[in-house]
Design an enzyme around this catalytic site. Structure first.
Site, short mmCIF file in Angstrom:
data_model
loop_
_atom_site.label_atom_id
_atom_site.label_comp_id
_atom_site.label_asym_id
_atom_site.label_seq_id
_atom_site.Cartn_x
_atom_site.Cartn_y
_atom_site.Cartn_z
N ARG A 88 10.87 -1.05 10.97
CA ARG A 88 10.29 -0.71 12.08
C ARG A 88 9.83 -1.60 13.33
O ARG A 88 9.93 -2.68 13.37
CB ARG A 88 9.00 -0.75 11.32
CG ARG A 88 7.98 1.11 10.13
CD ARG A 88 6.88 0.44 9.91
NE ARG A 88 6.03 -0.16 10.24
CZ ARG A 88 5.16 -0.71 9.36
NH1 ARG A 88 5.12 0.84 8.44
NH2 ARG A 88 4.02 -0.93 9.91
N LYS A 97 0.63 -0.78 0.21
CA LYS A 97 -0.23 0.14 0.11
C LYS A 97 0.77 1.11 0.65
O LYS A 97 0.70 2.14 -0.65
CB LYS A 97 -1.08 -0.05 1.13
CG LYS A 97 -1.97 -1.42 1.50
CD LYS A 97 -2.38 -1.08 2.50
CE LYS A 97 -1.77 -1.22 4.00
NZ LYS A 97 -1.28 -2.33 4.43
N ARG A 144 -1.22 -8.84 13.33
CA ARG A 144 -1.20 -7.68 12.76
C ARG A 144 -2.13 -8.60 11.03
O ARG A 144 -2.71 -7.70 10.80
CB ARG A 144 -0.36 -7.03 11.97
CG ARG A 144 0.81 -5.95 13.20
CD ARG A 144 2.10 -5.20 12.98
NE ARG A 144 1.97 -4.21 11.60
CZ ARG A 144 2.93 -4.89 10.43
NH1 ARG A 144 4.49 -5.19 10.85
NH2 ARG A 144 2.73 -3.89 9.20
N ARG A 170 -9.70 0.85 8.65
CA ARG A 170 -9.43 -0.45 8.66
C ARG A 170 -10.78 -1.11 9.25
O ARG A 170 -10.36 -2.58 10.45
CB ARG A 170 -8.22 -0.24 9.52
CG ARG A 170 -7.20 -0.82 8.56
CD ARG A 170 -5.80 -0.01 9.52
NE ARG A 170 -4.68 -1.09 9.91
CZ ARG A 170 -3.64 -0.91 9.01
NH1 ARG A 170 -3.66 0.89 8.70
NH2 ARG A 170 -2.63 -1.27 8.86
N ARG A 216 12.06 -5.08 5.32
CA ARG A 216 11.37 -4.14 5.06
C ARG A 216 12.16 -3.33 5.99
O ARG A 216 12.34 -3.35 6.82
CB ARG A 216 10.29 -2.91 5.29
CG ARG A 216 10.05 -2.51 5.23
CD ARG A 216 8.46 -1.10 5.34
NE ARG A 216 7.66 -2.35 7.09
CZ ARG A 216 6.80 -2.04 6.67
NH1 ARG A 216 5.68 -1.92 5.60
NH2 ARG A 216 5.66 -3.28 7.18
P1 AP5 Z 1 4.97 -1.79 1.86
O1 AP5 Z 1 4.40 -0.56 0.60
O2 AP5 Z 1 5.34 -0.78 3.10
O3 AP5 Z 1 3.33 -2.10 2.39
P2 AP5 Z 1 2.21 -1.74 3.29
O4 AP5 Z 1 1.43 -2.91 2.71
O5 AP5 Z 1 2.47 -0.12 3.40
O6 AP5 Z 1 2.84 -2.56 4.91
P3 AP5 Z 1 2.77 -2.20 6.20
O7 AP5 Z 1 3.27 -3.09 7.80
O8 AP5 Z 1 2.80 -0.29 6.64
O9 AP5 Z 1 1.46 -1.74 6.58
P4 AP5 Z 1 -0.03 -1.98 7.84
O10 AP5 Z 1 -1.04 -1.80 6.95
O11 AP5 Z 1 0.55 -3.07 8.44
O12 AP5 Z 1 1.00 -1.13 8.62
P5 AP5 Z 1 0.02 0.89 8.79
O13 AP5 Z 1 1.58 1.79 8.93
O14 AP5 Z 1 -0.34 1.11 8.28
O15 AP5 Z 1 5.86 -3.08 1.23
C1 AP5 Z 1 6.68 -3.52 2.49
C2 AP5 Z 1 7.40 -4.47 2.07
O16 AP5 Z 1 7.35 -5.12 0.33
C3 AP5 Z 1 8.44 -2.85 2.04
O17 AP5 Z 1 9.59 -3.31 2.12
C4 AP5 Z 1 8.59 -2.73 -0.18
O18 AP5 Z 1 9.82 -2.16 -0.38
C5 AP5 Z 1 8.29 -4.35 0.15
N1 AP5 Z 1 7.05 -4.20 -1.59
C6 AP5 Z 1 6.18 -3.60 -1.84
N2 AP5 Z 1 5.91 -3.63 -3.33
C7 AP5 Z 1 6.91 -5.34 -3.82
C8 AP5 Z 1 6.15 -5.85 -4.87
N3 AP5 Z 1 5.32 -6.15 -5.23
N4 AP5 Z 1 7.79 -7.06 -4.59
C9 AP5 Z 1 7.39 -6.91 -4.20
N5 AP5 Z 1 8.35 -6.27 -2.58
C10 AP5 Z 1 7.94 -5.58 -2.47
O19 AP5 Z 1 -0.01 0.45 10.11
C11 AP5 Z 1 1.15 -0.25 11.58
C12 AP5 Z 1 0.01 0.32 12.49
O20 AP5 Z 1 -0.41 0.71 12.92
C13 AP5 Z 1 -1.06 -0.80 12.80
O21 AP5 Z 1 -0.79 -2.01 13.30
C14 AP5 Z 1 -1.84 0.01 13.15
O22 AP5 Z 1 -1.50 -0.52 15.18
C15 AP5 Z 1 -1.61 1.12 13.23
N6 AP5 Z 1 -2.62 1.84 12.54
C16 AP5 Z 1 -2.13 2.44 11.40
N7 AP5 Z 1 -3.35 2.78 10.38
C17 AP5 Z 1 -4.51 2.53 11.06
C18 AP5 Z 1 -6.38 2.49 11.24
N8 AP5 Z 1 -6.48 3.17 10.12
N9 AP5 Z 1 -6.89 2.15 12.66
C19 AP5 Z 1 -6.33 1.85 13.68
N10 AP5 Z 1 -5.05 1.42 14.04
C20 AP5 Z 1 -4.06 1.36 12.73
#
Ligand code: AP5
Length: 216
Positions: A161, A19, A172, A94, A128
């Site tokens: 992270r 994402k 997660r 979410r 990552r």
């Molecule tokens: P990346 O692009 O970083 O993936 P992502 O989908 O953004 O993954 P996240 O882990 O950031 O999502 P998340 O939803 O768990 O975390 P968030 O920060 O939102 O890619 C991942 C890796 O793969 C990278 O190394 C990248 O280079 C690689 N990659 C990408 N595309 C690729 C491809 N095509 N091929 C190969 N490799 C690839 O949330 C963190 C925490 O915050 C949550 O757990 C929660 O506690 C809180 N939080 C955030 N938002 C909310 C909400 N709306 N409500 C409640 N709590 C929330």
């Protein structure tokens, strides 16, 4: 040249689906802000604000921060001037409650659902590396920086992270299955869902998203 009308987009998908990676590329291409609730919460944690101290408990446990907290943050952010020509929500909504709250405060045009098999997600997340300064995201194997552990964009040292340890990642993923996956049907019913196969090269996925949005 990009001549796309203003679009309000959501990036949906499991942790590690890509994402953030795709949202960053789309934001640069469409010239609209990427609004990542995860990044905003991590910033609050780093600054040690009361929000950050509270949020950290949930994030470290792989759980979701309470709806009212996150909805409040997003509501404030999308009212800012830079969102007038569109925005990309990355990691929000979410839960069904968040999605219903969002319906009351903004018009959403498309929801990009990035689909990746679960066994691939753990390897993606544990490999990552992120830049604290500019938010750029890398992968040690699939998207390495040009110079080891340094950001290509701003030269800052890269970090891993806190919630990217394998046991937290599995929690997660469970949280995603139990609380977020339901949004696929929610937005499909609203005819806003754009399904994307996320198990391909980053550039191929990006081109597919642009094509499906009619934004090439
Ligand atoms: P990346 O692009 O970083 O993936 P992502 O989908 O953004 O993954 P996240 O882990 O950031 O999502 P998340 O939803 O768990 O975390 P968030 O920060 O939102 O890619 C991942 C890796 O793969 C990278 O190394 C990248 O280079 C690689 N990659 C990408 N595309 C690729 C491809 N095509 N091929 C190969 N490799 C690839 O949330 C963190 C925490 O915050 C949550 O757990 C929660 O506690 C809180 N939080 C955030 N938002 C909310 C909400 N709306 N409500 C409640 N709590 C929330």
């Amino acid at each position: 040249m990009c001549i796309v009308v203003a679009m309000n987009l959501i990036m949906l998908g499991a942790p590690g689906a890509g994402k953030g990676t795709q949202a960053q590329k789309l934001a640069a291409y469409l010239k609209v802000p990427q609004i990542s609730t995860g990044d905003m919460l991590r910033q609050a944690v780093a600054e040690g604000t009361s929000l950050g101290i509270e949020a950290r408990k949930y994030m470290d446990a792989g759980k979701l921060v309470p709806d009212e907290v996150v909805v409040g943050i997003v509501n404030e952010r999308i009212r800012k001037e830079d969102c007038r020509n569109g925005f990309i929500l990355d990691g929000f909504p979410r839960t069904l409650e968040q999605a219903k709250a969002l319906d009351k405060i903004a018009r959403i045009d498309h929801v990009i659902n990035i689909d990746v098999p679960e066994e691939i997600l753990v390897e993606r997340i544990t490999g990552r590396r992120s830049c604290k300064k500019c938010g750029a995201v890398y992968h040690v194997k699939y998207n390495p920086p040009k110079h080891k552990d340094r950001c290509d964009v701003c030269g800052e040292a890269l970090y891993q992270r806190d919630d990217d340890r394998e046991e937290t990642v599995r929690k997660r993923l469970e949280t995603y299955r139990n609380q977020t996956k339901v949004l696929i049907n929610y937005y499909s019913d609203q005819h806003k869902l754009v399904n994307i196969d996320g198990n391909r090269e980053i550039e191929a996925i990006f081109k597919d998203i642009l094509a499906k949005l009619g934004a090439e």
